[in-house]
Design an enzyme around this catalytic site. Structure first.
Site, PDB file in Angstrom:
ATOM      1  N   ASN A  89      35.576  45.287  47.143  1.00 49.31           N
ATOM      2  CA  ASN A  89      36.303  45.452  48.393  1.00 49.31           C
ATOM      3  C   ASN A  89      35.362  45.093  49.545  1.00 49.31           C
ATOM      4  O   ASN A  89      34.248  45.608  49.623  1.00 49.31           O
ATOM      5  CB  ASN A  89      36.778  46.902  48.522  1.00 49.31           C
ATOM      6  N   HIS A 159      47.094  44.903  44.209  1.00 51.17           N
ATOM      7  CA  HIS A 159      45.685  45.140  43.886  1.00 51.17           C
ATOM      8  C   HIS A 159      45.474  46.612  43.583  1.00 51.17           C
ATOM      9  O   HIS A 159      46.079  47.479  44.191  1.00 51.17           O
ATOM     10  CB  HIS A 159      44.767  44.684  45.023  1.00 51.17           C
ATOM     11  N   HIS A 161      42.777  49.736  43.281  1.00 54.03           N
ATOM     12  CA  HIS A 161      41.475  50.215  43.751  1.00 54.03           C
ATOM     13  C   HIS A 161      40.771  50.986  42.650  1.00 54.03           C
ATOM     14  O   HIS A 161      41.385  51.805  41.947  1.00 54.03           O
ATOM     15  CB  HIS A 161      41.654  51.151  44.947  1.00 54.03           C
TER      16      HIS A 161
END
Length: 202
Positions: A89, A159, A161
């Site tokens: 990220n 997406h 995490h």
């Protein structure tokens, strides 16, 4: 405007509200008609940016579509699979905060194919093992924000995490100062995770 409860850590918040208040402009729960409960609350209106209109890039500018076309070091990619890939990220919550993305530009989990779902899951498992090995983390937060209303920063490209967590890694700094202290550089972390990724898993 920031709202606080009457007590934080057992002390009164708000100072002398009769004049010369250093906390002027801060809402205080005792100013409203309500019955207090047992919970403390931290109000974070700056997160509205994630649910307001106009915050999403065009598909041609989607960072998760552009990243696989770049070199791994430039895109912060640590591993590439057949249907999905893993990258750091760019705005991490913690060092080693990874994202698992399908290559296809799809918005929600129910749009993913069985093959994409399987690979997202397997890449997540490998990522957990690698992060545990290289960073000695104590746990993880893993999840997907589906849609702008759920807080997805890039809502149009799915997406997941993977946030490594360590004991006592949480404090009030991110909320009060709107700043997250990340002790390691992205490039350094990318190399470490990529080097630790099993070669037969790519």
């Amino acid at each position: 405007m920031v709202a606080v409860n009457d007590e934080v850590g057992g002390g009164e918040v708000g100072g002398d509200r009769t004049g010369g208040d250093p906390f002027e402009g801060i809402e205080h729960s005792s100013d409203f008609a309500a019955v207090p409960d047992a919970f403390q609350r931290l109000w974070t209106p700056h997160r509205l940016v994630y649910i307001q209109d106009g915050q999403q890039p065009e598909e041609s500018d989607c960072p998760f579509c552009l990243a696989p076309k770049m070199a791994d070091e430039k895109a912060l990619i640590v591993a590439r699979g057949t249907h999905a890939y893993v990258l750091l990220n760019l705005f991490p919550y913690n060092s080693g905060h990874l994202l698992v993305c399908p290559y296809r530009h799809i918005a929600t989990y129910d749009e993913a194919t069985p093959e994409e779902i399987a690979e997202i899951g397997s890449l997540t498992q490998v990522a957990m093992r690698v992060l545990t090995e290289v960073s000695h983390c104590d746990g993880f937060n893993i999840g997907m924000n589906q849609g702008r209303v759920a807080g997805a920063g890039i809502a149009e490209h799915l997406h997941q995490h993977i946030v490594p967590r360590w004991a006592l890694d949480s404090n009030f700094f991110p909320i009060i100062a709107r700043t997250k202290a990340v002790p390691r550089l992205l490039g350094e972390v990318r190399r470490e995770v990529a080097d630790g990724w099993p070669k037969d898993e790519n």
